[in-house]
Design a protein around this motif. Structure first.
Motif, PDB file in Angstrom:
ATOM      1  N   ILE A 193       0.851  -1.196   0.000  1.00 33.03           N
ATOM      2  CA  ILE A 193       0.000   0.000   0.000  1.00 33.03           C
ATOM      3  C   ILE A 193       0.883   1.241   0.000  1.00 33.03           C
ATOM      4  N   ILE A 214       2.381   1.726  -3.440  1.00 30.37           N
ATOM      5  CA  ILE A 214       1.406   2.319  -4.364  1.00 30.37           C
ATOM      6  C   ILE A 214       1.269   3.812  -4.085  1.00 30.37           C
ATOM      7  N   ASN A 250      -5.025  -0.550  -5.530  1.00 26.19           N
ATOM      8  CA  ASN A 250      -5.027   0.239  -4.303  1.00 26.19           C
ATOM      9  C   ASN A 250      -6.446   0.386  -3.741  1.00 26.19           C
TER      10      ASN A 250
END
Length: 174
Positions: free
Chosen positions: A48, A51, A155
C-alpha cells in the motif's frame, strides 16, 4: 531485529492483530505470531505504501494527456492483476455480503488470503515493470496512464478491505 522502527511497528500493529486474529484458530498473542503471518501482514501494508509512492510520483508529472487504453496492457503480469481484481467481486459477494443476508460466517480469513495473493501479484508486476515513465511520447504516456489506472484499482481494493471492512488504519509511508 526486523529492521522496522518503533513508530512504524506501532502503526502496523492494528493490522497485524486483525490479520493474526482471522488467520488463526487461537486468540492473538504477540509472542505467538508466526513469522509468516507477520511477514504477510506487513507485506500487504508495504505494498500500500509502495502504491502511495507511485501515485505521488505520477501526480508530479504534468503530461497533459489523461487518455488510457487497456489494449496497451500486454504483459502477463498486467492481466494476472486484472484477473485477481475480477475475482474480488465473487469473493466479496460470497464471503462478506452473503453471510450477512444468509446468516452464515464471514470469510475474513479468505479475504486476507486473497489480499496476500493480490499483493504478491502486484509486487511481481511492480518489480518487473516500469510503471511511471518520464517520456513525452504520447503512446508511452497513454500506457503509463493505463498502468496507473491498474495500480489505482489494486489500491482501491486494498484500502477498501483494510480500512472499510477490517477497520484498520492505512499506512502510506514505510
Amino acid at each position: 531485529s526486523s529492521g522496522i522502527n518503533a513508530e512504524y511497528g506501532e502503526s502496523m500493529l492494528p493490522f497485524v492483530v486483525v490479520y493474526d486474529f482471522f488467520m488463526s484458530a487461537s486468540p492473538f498473542c504477540p509472542e505467538n505470531v508466526s513469522h509468516q503471518k507477520l511477514r504477510d501482514s506487513i507485506f500487504i501494508l508495504y505494498n500500500i505504501a509502495r502504491i502511495a509512492h507511485l501515485k505521488n510520483s505520477f501526480s508530479k508529472l504534468n503530461t497533459g494527456i489523461d487518455r488510457t487504453d487497456t489494449s496497451l496492457l500486454t504483459l502477463d503480469a498486467e492481466w494476472e492483476l486484472v484477473c485477481h481484481m475480477v475475482m474480488f467481486h465473487k469473493l466479496f459477494r460470497d464471503e462478506i455480503l452473503r453471510p450477512f443476508t444468509d446468516g452464515g460466517n464471514l470469510g475474513l480469513h479468505k479475504l486476507l488470503q486473497y489480499l496476500c495473493k493480490l499483493v504478491k501479484c502486484f509486487s511481481k508486476y511492480y518489480s518487473s515493470t516500469k510503471i511511471v515513465t518520464y517520456d513525452d511520447k504520447e503512446l508511452l504516456i497513454v500506457r503509463m496512464n493505463t498502468r496507473m489506472r491498474l495500480v489505482e484499482s489494486v489500491n482501491a481494493i486494498l484500502v477498501f478491505c483494510l480500512r472499510d471492512i477490517l477497520g484498520v488504519p492505512i499506512i502510506l509511508n514505510m
